[in-house]
Design an enzyme around this catalytic site. Structure first.
Site, mmCIF file in Angstrom:
data_model
loop_
_atom_site.group_PDB
_atom_site.id
_atom_site.type_symbol
_atom_site.label_atom_id
_atom_site.label_comp_id
_atom_site.label_asym_id
_atom_site.label_seq_id
_atom_site.Cartn_x
_atom_site.Cartn_y
_atom_site.Cartn_z
ATOM 1 N N ARG A 1 -9.851 0.375 6.146
ATOM 2 C CA ARG A 1 -9.060 -0.417 5.065
ATOM 3 C C ARG A 1 -9.840 -0.618 4.183
ATOM 4 O O ARG A 1 -11.418 -0.988 4.355
ATOM 5 C CB ARG A 1 -8.241 -1.511 5.245
ATOM 6 C CG ARG A 1 -7.183 -1.375 6.529
ATOM 7 C CD ARG A 1 -6.253 -0.457 5.598
ATOM 8 N NE ARG A 1 -4.813 -0.377 6.582
ATOM 9 C CZ ARG A 1 -4.559 0.665 7.392
ATOM 10 N NH1 ARG A 1 -5.501 1.746 7.331
ATOM 11 N NH2 ARG A 1 -3.456 0.785 7.905
ATOM 12 N N CYS B 1 0.754 -1.288 -0.050
ATOM 13 C CA CYS B 1 -0.034 -0.118 -0.088
ATOM 14 C C CYS B 1 1.033 1.355 -0.031
ATOM 15 O O CYS B 1 0.466 2.437 -0.353
ATOM 16 C CB CYS B 1 -0.759 -0.021 1.152
ATOM 17 S SG CYS B 1 -0.213 0.044 2.955
ATOM 18 N N ARG C 1 -9.310 1.875 12.324
ATOM 19 C CA ARG C 1 -8.508 1.418 11.189
ATOM 20 C C ARG C 1 -9.419 1.101 10.002
ATOM 21 O O ARG C 1 -9.913 0.180 9.882
ATOM 22 C CB ARG C 1 -7.782 0.191 11.724
ATOM 23 C CG ARG C 1 -6.755 -0.356 10.862
ATOM 24 C CD ARG C 1 -6.064 -1.575 11.338
ATOM 25 N NE ARG C 1 -4.898 -1.892 10.663
ATOM 26 C CZ ARG C 1 -3.580 -1.692 10.781
ATOM 27 N NH1 ARG C 1 -3.420 -0.861 11.782
ATOM 28 N NH2 ARG C 1 -2.501 -1.988 10.114
ATOM 29 N N GLU D 1 -6.890 -6.302 -0.327
ATOM 30 C CA GLU D 1 -6.779 -5.209 0.886
ATOM 31 C C GLU D 1 -5.902 -4.183 0.542
ATOM 32 O O GLU D 1 -4.712 -4.495 -0.033
ATOM 33 C CB GLU D 1 -6.641 -6.047 2.169
ATOM 34 C CG GLU D 1 -6.616 -5.056 3.452
ATOM 35 C CD GLU D 1 -5.374 -4.695 3.742
ATOM 36 O OE1 GLU D 1 -5.206 -3.744 4.626
ATOM 37 O OE2 GLU D 1 -4.278 -5.018 3.052
#
Length: 356
Positions: A170, A78, A168, A125
């Site tokens: 994502r 990422c 968090r 992800e």
């Protein structure tokens, strides 16, 4: 290839196996793993019993040498898409996103493996910022590539804070091959009910009710080791840094938490100063989370768990690994929603027509 009891999946850019945990719990069997970082490999091997070796650099692996599988999992890198990664590369005059030849094109290794094996489904992800990177062009390229491969694709930003005490967010991208029709939606992922978790759920109790685990806790009451308390010099630096930015109208600075709070996002840079999640202490100087608490805040285990997550690397490497990981309970919830369609245990529901 599969029966109703199990399915085969591969784990690419595996990290320490956050996605794998969820899909094993849903009945899957991992048949191939790729992870280039040697420290992550050590942690992965310590926690999973495999009859296959961990492959390294995915760019050097021929897709034909990867075993057949039903599901492809990939938490592809990422850094080129994250806000911090983009800012750093811009400041250094370096390219980012798909122009970054070292990491930005690794998504295309996912594409070539999907094209060759055509698994029934995939789960990808990444950071939330993937949606907005390069004014949305990066995400459009990704979605277009997956569409051209013949997959019906859904995506959604999910906050792990519903399962663990940290904010968090994502993005998760799920695809099912069009010749394997489903009615899957990420909106079907079952969310926890009741009160959201707080830091007190994962912190060392320090009251003797938890076994001592050196080097994280010590003494008869299993108190957190003093090594995790910031030095007075570092604490003063963080306070001065926050005051400077507050005066400039910026929101930068440390995040000081009480047990009743929900933490900021645990990041891979946590080993540097722990500033995003500092735990208040009675002596006025806060402490970092211990690596064991990081395992818990990522959902890899919980206090007094029968089988604790094995931490076999240094604190620095452990902080990096947990900061880069996928929160395991989120992966489990998504896997549980996908599994009935993967295993063919549900059928397409007829769409009822509305008669005026």
């Amino acid at each position: 290839m599969i029966n109703q009891d199990t399915f085969r999946f591969i784990d690419l850019f595996a990290g320490i196996g956050g996605l794998r945990i969820g899909f094993e719990k849903a009945g899957g069997k991992c048949v191939f793993t790729s992870e280039w970082n040697r420290f992550s490999q050590q942690t992965y091997q310590a926690n999973f019993n495999d009859n296959h070796e961990i492959a390294g650099d995915i760019t050097a692996i021929n897709e034909a040498d990867i075993p057949n599988h039903d599901v492809l999992l990939a938490g592809f890198p990422c850094q080129p898409f994250s806000i911090a990664g983009v800012s750093k590369k811009k400041s250094l005059g370096r390219a980012h996103g798909f122009a970054d030849e070292t990491q930005g094109t690794l998504f295309f290794d996912v594409v070539r493996i999907l094209r060759h094996h055509q698994p029934k489904a995939f789960l990808l992800e990444n950071v939330k910022n993937l949606l907005s990177h390069d004014k949305g062009n990066t995400f459009r390229v990704i979605m277009h590539a997956l569409d051209e491969l013949g997959y019906e694709v859904d995506h959604k930003v999910i906050d792990a804070g519903l399962w663990v005490p940290q904010h968090r967010e994502r993005i998760f991208i799920v695809g099912f091959r069009r010749d394997h029709p489903t009615q899957f939606s990420l909106d079907d992922v079952r969310l926890p009910e009741g009160e959201r978790p707080k830091l007190s759920d994962i912190l060392h109790p320090e009251d003797g009710s938890e076994p001592i685990e050196e080097p994280y806790t010590t003494g008869p009451m299993a108190k957190v080791s003093p090594k995790y308390t910031l030095t007075p010099r570092l604490w003063q630096y963080l306070q001065d840094y926050k005051a400077k930015h507050r005066a400039a109208g910026n929101g930068f600075g440390y995040g000081l938490c009480e047990p009743t709070d929900v933490a900021r996002t645990l990041s891979a840079r946590y080993y540097k100063d722990g500033s995003e999640i500092l735990i208040a202490q009675s002596n006025g100087i806060p402490r970092r989370l211990t690596p064991r608490e990081c395992a818990r805040i990522m959902g890899f285990d919980m206090p007094n768990a029968k089988d604790q997550w094995k931490i076999v690397v240094s604190d620095t490497q452990a902080y990096r690994q947990f900061g880069n990981a996928v929160a395991a309970p989120v992966a489990t919830a998504i896997a549980n929603a996908m599994a009935p369609w993967i295993k063919n245990t549900v059928s397409i529901r007829p769409i009822r027509s509305v008669v005026a």
